[in-house]
Scaffold this motif. Structure first.
Motif, PDB file in Angstrom:
ATOM      1  N   GLY A  59       0.921  -1.192  -0.146  1.00  0.00           N
ATOM      2  CA  GLY A  59       0.005  -0.015   0.075  1.00  0.00           C
ATOM      3  C   GLY A  59       0.764   1.409   0.050  1.00  0.00           C
ATOM      4  N   SER A  60       2.296   1.218   0.205  1.00  0.00           N
ATOM      5  CA  SER A  60       2.866   2.300   0.178  1.00  0.00           C
ATOM      6  C   SER A  60       3.870   2.354  -1.073  1.00  0.00           C
ATOM      7  CB  SER A  60       4.049   2.321   1.310  1.00  0.00           C
ATOM      8  OG  SER A  60       3.193   2.570   2.801  1.00  0.00           O
ATOM      9  N   TRP A  61       4.046   3.449  -1.639  1.00  0.00           N
ATOM     10  CA  TRP A  61       4.610   3.574  -3.038  1.00  0.00           C
ATOM     11  C   TRP A  61       6.114   4.566  -2.932  1.00  0.00           C
ATOM     12  CZ3 TRP A  61       3.965   0.013  -6.566  1.00  0.00           C
ATOM     13  CH2 TRP A  61       2.773  -0.622  -6.460  1.00  0.00           C
ATOM     14  N   PRO A  62       7.047   4.277  -3.631  1.00  0.00           N
ATOM     15  CA  PRO A  62       8.142   5.086  -3.547  1.00  0.00           C
ATOM     16  C   PRO A  62       8.122   6.289  -3.876  1.00  0.00           C
ATOM     17  CG  PRO A  62       8.588   2.865  -4.426  1.00  0.00           C
ATOM     18  CD  PRO A  62       7.247   2.983  -4.223  1.00  0.00           C
ATOM     19  N   SER A  63       8.897   7.318  -3.448  1.00  0.00           N
ATOM     20  CA  SER A  63       8.793   8.654  -4.050  1.00  0.00           C
ATOM     21  C   SER A  63      10.404   9.380  -3.939  1.00  0.00           C
ATOM     22  CB  SER A  63       7.927   9.501  -2.979  1.00  0.00           C
ATOM     23  OG  SER A  63       8.533   9.915  -1.821  1.00  0.00           O
ATOM     24  N   THR A  64      10.604  10.130  -4.770  1.00  0.00           N
ATOM     25  CA  THR A  64      12.015  10.712  -4.726  1.00  0.00           C
ATOM     26  C   THR A  64      12.129  11.513  -3.420  1.00  0.00           C
ATOM     27  OG1 THR A  64      11.171  12.528  -6.264  1.00  0.00           O
ATOM     28  CG2 THR A  64      12.183  10.524  -7.276  1.00  0.00           C
ATOM     29  N   ALA A  65      11.281  12.053  -3.102  1.00  0.00           N
ATOM     30  CA  ALA A  65      11.434  13.035  -1.775  1.00  0.00           C
ATOM     31  C   ALA A  65      11.854  12.202  -0.531  1.00  0.00           C
ATOM     32  CB  ALA A  65      10.083  13.921  -1.415  1.00  0.00           C
ATOM     33  N   ALA A  66      11.322  10.918  -0.476  1.00  0.00           N
ATOM     34  CA  ALA A  66      11.530  10.135   0.487  1.00  0.00           C
ATOM     35  C   ALA A  66      13.170   9.714   0.645  1.00  0.00           C
ATOM     36  CB  ALA A  66      10.622   9.112   0.712  1.00  0.00           C
ATOM     37  N   VAL A  67      13.899   9.761  -0.424  1.00  0.00           N
ATOM     38  CA  VAL A  67      15.298   9.166  -0.487  1.00  0.00           C
ATOM     39  C   VAL A  67      16.276  10.426  -0.974  1.00  0.00           C
ATOM     40  CG1 VAL A  67      14.593   6.846  -1.286  1.00  0.00           C
ATOM     41  CG2 VAL A  67      15.004   8.819  -2.738  1.00  0.00           C
ATOM     42  N   LEU A  68      15.536  11.641  -0.715  1.00  0.00           N
ATOM     43  CA  LEU A  68      16.675  12.842  -1.066  1.00  0.00           C
ATOM     44  C   LEU A  68      17.813  12.921  -0.177  1.00  0.00           C
ATOM     45  CD1 LEU A  68      16.991  15.331  -2.668  1.00  0.00           C
ATOM     46  CD2 LEU A  68      15.663  16.523  -1.066  1.00  0.00           C
ATOM     47  N   GLY A  69      18.897  12.975  -0.618  1.00  0.00           N
ATOM     48  CA  GLY A  69      20.271  12.971   0.288  1.00  0.00           C
ATOM     49  C   GLY A  69      20.660  11.570   1.013  1.00  0.00           C
ATOM     50  N   SER A  70      20.069  10.512   0.817  1.00  0.00           N
ATOM     51  CA  SER A  70      20.157   9.425   1.346  1.00  0.00           C
ATOM     52  C   SER A  70      20.857   8.368   0.560  1.00  0.00           C
ATOM     53  CB  SER A  70      18.904   8.781   2.100  1.00  0.00           C
ATOM     54  OG  SER A  70      18.000   8.066   1.260  1.00  0.00           O
ATOM     55  N   ASN A  71      21.437   7.656   1.023  1.00  0.00           N
ATOM     56  CA  ASN A  71      21.925   6.245   0.299  1.00  0.00           C
ATOM     57  C   ASN A  71      20.824   4.920   0.158  1.00  0.00           C
ATOM     58  OD1 ASN A  71      24.389   5.360  -1.336  1.00  0.00           O
ATOM     59  ND2 ASN A  71      24.299   3.413   0.191  1.00  0.00           N
ATOM     60  N   ASN A  72      19.557   5.569   0.292  1.00  0.00           N
ATOM     61  CA  ASN A  72      18.366   4.274   0.165  1.00  0.00           C
ATOM     62  C   ASN A  72      17.865   4.230  -1.398  1.00  0.00           C
ATOM     63  OD1 ASN A  72      18.769   4.368   3.014  1.00  0.00           O
ATOM     64  ND2 ASN A  72      16.953   5.594   3.435  1.00  0.00           N
ATOM     65  N   VAL A  73      17.334   3.150  -1.395  1.00  0.00           N
ATOM     66  CA  VAL A  73      16.604   2.761  -2.653  1.00  0.00           C
ATOM     67  C   VAL A  73      15.246   2.292  -2.217  1.00  0.00           C
ATOM     68  CG1 VAL A  73      16.194   1.517  -4.568  1.00  0.00           C
ATOM     69  CG2 VAL A  73      18.437   2.095  -4.157  1.00  0.00           C
ATOM     70  N   GLN A  74      14.005   2.717  -2.270  1.00  0.00           N
ATOM     71  CA  GLN A  74      12.912   2.332  -1.758  1.00  0.00           C
ATOM     72  C   GLN A  74      12.200   1.508  -3.159  1.00  0.00           C
ATOM     73  OE1 GLN A  74      10.352   5.822  -0.756  1.00  0.00           O
ATOM     74  NE2 GLN A  74      10.809   5.504   1.185  1.00  0.00           N
ATOM     75  N   VAL A  75      11.689   0.410  -2.823  1.00  0.00           N
ATOM     76  CA  VAL A  75      11.185  -0.500  -3.875  1.00  0.00           C
ATOM     77  C   VAL A  75       9.717  -0.826  -3.341  1.00  0.00           C
ATOM     78  CG1 VAL A  75      11.261  -2.946  -4.779  1.00  0.00           C
ATOM     79  CG2 VAL A  75      13.377  -1.598  -4.298  1.00  0.00           C
ATOM     80  N   GLN A  76       8.814  -0.910  -4.244  1.00  0.00           N
ATOM     81  CA  GLN A  76       7.670  -1.492  -3.937  1.00  0.00           C
ATOM     82  C   GLN A  76       7.103  -2.503  -5.262  1.00  0.00           C
ATOM     83  OE1 GLN A  76       5.483  -2.989  -2.623  1.00  0.00           O
ATOM     84  NE2 GLN A  76       4.552  -1.577  -1.132  1.00  0.00           N
ATOM     85  N   VAL A  77       6.353  -3.371  -5.054  1.00  0.00           N
ATOM     86  CA  VAL A  77       6.233  -4.460  -6.084  1.00  0.00           C
ATOM     87  C   VAL A  77       4.646  -5.175  -6.039  1.00  0.00           C
ATOM     88  CG1 VAL A  77       6.952  -6.599  -4.592  1.00  0.00           C
ATOM     89  CG2 VAL A  77       7.042  -6.587  -6.849  1.00  0.00           C
ATOM     90  N   ALA A  85      29.724   6.193   6.988  1.00  0.00           N
ATOM     91  CA  ALA A  85      29.478   7.668   6.190  1.00  0.00           C
ATOM     92  C   ALA A  85      28.224   7.735   5.304  1.00  0.00           C
ATOM     93  CB  ALA A  85      30.826   8.063   5.682  1.00  0.00           C
ATOM     94  N   LEU A  86      27.656   6.830   5.227  1.00  0.00           N
ATOM     95  CA  LEU A  86      26.404   6.915   4.212  1.00  0.00           C
ATOM     96  C   LEU A  86      24.971   6.828   4.984  1.00  0.00           C
ATOM     97  CD1 LEU A  86      27.689   3.693   2.212  1.00  0.00           C
ATOM     98  CD2 LEU A  86      27.710   6.026   1.492  1.00  0.00           C
ATOM     99  N   PRO A  87      24.456   8.002   4.572  1.00  0.00           N
ATOM    100  CA  PRO A  87      22.835   8.556   5.271  1.00  0.00           C
ATOM    101  C   PRO A  87      21.984   7.483   4.793  1.00  0.00           C
ATOM    102  CG  PRO A  87      23.519   9.945   3.604  1.00  0.00           C
ATOM    103  CD  PRO A  87      24.853   9.007   3.755  1.00  0.00           C
ATOM    104  N   THR A  88      21.206   7.091   6.041  1.00  0.00           N
ATOM    105  CA  THR A  88      20.176   6.267   5.765  1.00  0.00           C
ATOM    106  C   THR A  88      18.853   7.104   6.030  1.00  0.00           C
ATOM    107  OG1 THR A  88      20.146   5.485   8.107  1.00  0.00           O
ATOM    108  CG2 THR A  88      21.128   4.040   6.298  1.00  0.00           C
ATOM    109  N   VAL A  89      19.099   8.395   6.428  1.00  0.00           N
ATOM    110  CA  VAL A  89      17.614   9.274   6.478  1.00  0.00           C
ATOM    111  C   VAL A  89      17.819  10.496   5.506  1.00  0.00           C
ATOM    112  CG1 VAL A  89      16.826  11.041   8.127  1.00  0.00           C
ATOM    113  CG2 VAL A  89      17.832   8.946   9.035  1.00  0.00           C
ATOM    114  N   GLY A  90      16.906  10.496   4.954  1.00  0.00           N
ATOM    115  CA  GLY A  90      16.614  11.517   3.766  1.00  0.00           C
ATOM    116  C   GLY A  90      16.439  12.989   4.363  1.00  0.00           C
ATOM    117  N   VAL A  91      16.068  13.904   3.761  1.00  0.00           N
ATOM    118  CA  VAL A  91      15.948  15.246   3.791  1.00  0.00           C
ATOM    119  C   VAL A  91      14.582  15.714   3.419  1.00  0.00           C
ATOM    120  CG1 VAL A  91      16.743  17.695   3.326  1.00  0.00           C
ATOM    121  CG2 VAL A  91      18.632  15.807   3.493  1.00  0.00           C
ATOM    122  N   ALA A  92      13.823  16.443   4.355  1.00  0.00           N
ATOM    123  CA  ALA A  92      12.679  16.932   4.002  1.00  0.00           C
ATOM    124  C   ALA A  92      12.211  18.006   4.650  1.00  0.00           C
ATOM    125  CB  ALA A  92      11.658  15.564   4.386  1.00  0.00           C
TER     126      ALA A  92
END
Length: 346
Positions: free
Chosen positions: A279-297, A338-345
């Protein structure tokens, strides 16, 4: 301390590498280099890098880069190969360009139009390969690493688990939107604010984008058979980020639950790849500045296609963050250092 040089430090990728390295406890930043900007203070091009603004950009030569334990090459495609051959064998070289990504010399010639320079260890640790292993095993202690392209990072992490699990059956179609920083820092009329604000546009249409063979290479490794890809990139009016919509045919009767189980097995233990709750979908805002990749299938059972959406920051996980992650694996540091897992919002 591990001494590190960054070639191409005046560009977007080089600046992002330095942003991450400033917070790396095991690294000492040495030479920062550029081409036409050599002689300028780094702060004239990267004013956000406050601890480094007084550094002077040096010419990008083998002599300038010599004497460092690690060299990052954030250079235009085709510029890394000749420089890399001039560096000492004991130096760990991490290339953010395309020069050493492809294993197929014919594919390189077709898409890049020059002589293939060779193939280095491919720097996408989370990539699932045939048999259930991951690319991470090839990166520990590696001396020469090719960092993936930004689009292939998102698209490959989106679809590889389905192919590795035997749930995808080819017929791959990928449409992905990227922020304008993906085109680099050189002045281009179509990237001016007046041209790009409030507008989306396609490019590289009809199979001509240079990342196509790289995506095909990764998915073929995951499936154990040759996979072809229809890839259409688009330019979005935002500075950073990639949102990739990736689809493939599935075997008859394949359900969303089966596919989600395969993705959970692939990514539940990964720090930087998150399979989102249903029910949750990835967005570019949620990963801004982080080393994360959000995936939904999900599976469109009516037409028999798996649909995977992936979001990443093209400059962090898509380039510089992936490069620093490879540094950590190559030098035996903790992988997430040194890799952020928290984005910027916002």
């Amino acid at each position: 301390m591990t001494s590190v040089a960054v070639a191409g430090a005046s560009g977007y990728a080089g600046g992002e590498i330095l942003r991450l390295l400033v917070g790396h406890p095991e690294v000492e930043i040495g030479a920062v280099t550029a081409a036409s900007s050599a002689g300028d203070p780094l702060g004239a091009h990267q004013p956000h890098l406050a601890p480094l603004t007084d550094r002077v950009l040096q010419p990008t030569t083998a002599e300038t880069l010599a004497g460092h334990d690690v060299v990052f090459l954030a250079l235009p495609h085709g510029a890394s190969a000749s420089l890399a051959t001039q560096l000492a064998d004991e130096v760990t070289v991490i290339d953010c360009g395309a020069d050493f990504r492809l294993a197929d010399a014919d594919a390189w010639q077709e898409f890049y139009g020059s002589t293939h320079a060779g193939t280095w260890a491919y720097g996408l640790p989370e990539l699932v390969v045939e048999g259930g292993g991951k690319q991470r095993a090839q990166l520990a202690g590696a001396r020469h690493i090719a960092v993936p392209g930004c689009y292939p990072t998102a698209a490959s992490l989106a679809l590889a688990p389905a192919f590795a699990a035997g749930l995808a059956a080819g017929d791959v179609v990928i449409v992905a939107a990227s922020g304008t920083s993906g085109a680099g820092k050189s002045l281009k009329p179509h990237l001016l604010g007046a041209e790009s604000m409030g507008s989306m546009s396609p490019y590289g249409v009809g199979g001509g984008h240079r990342h196509t063979p790289e995506i095909e290479q990764n998915l073929s490794r995951a499936s154990g058979q040759d996979i072809s890809v229809s890839f259409t990139p688009t330019l979005a009016p935002m500075p950073r980020g990639i949102l990739a919509t990736c689809t493939a045919a599935v075997a008859p009767g394949t359900t969303t639950a089966q596919v989600r189980a395969a993705y959970a097995e692939a990514y539940d233990d990964e720090t930087f790849v998150q399979l989102l709750p249903e029910g949750s979908w990835p967005s570019t805002a949620a990963v801004l500045g982080s080393n994360n990749v959000q995936v939904q299938v999900t599976v469109d059972e009516r037409v028999g296609r798996v649909i995977v959406i992936a979001a990443e920051d093209n400059l962090t996980k898509g380039t510089a963050g992936g490069a620093v992650q490879c540094l950590n694996l190559a030098k035996g540091f903790e992988e997430s250092l040194a890799l952020p897992t928290v984005g910027v919002a916002p």
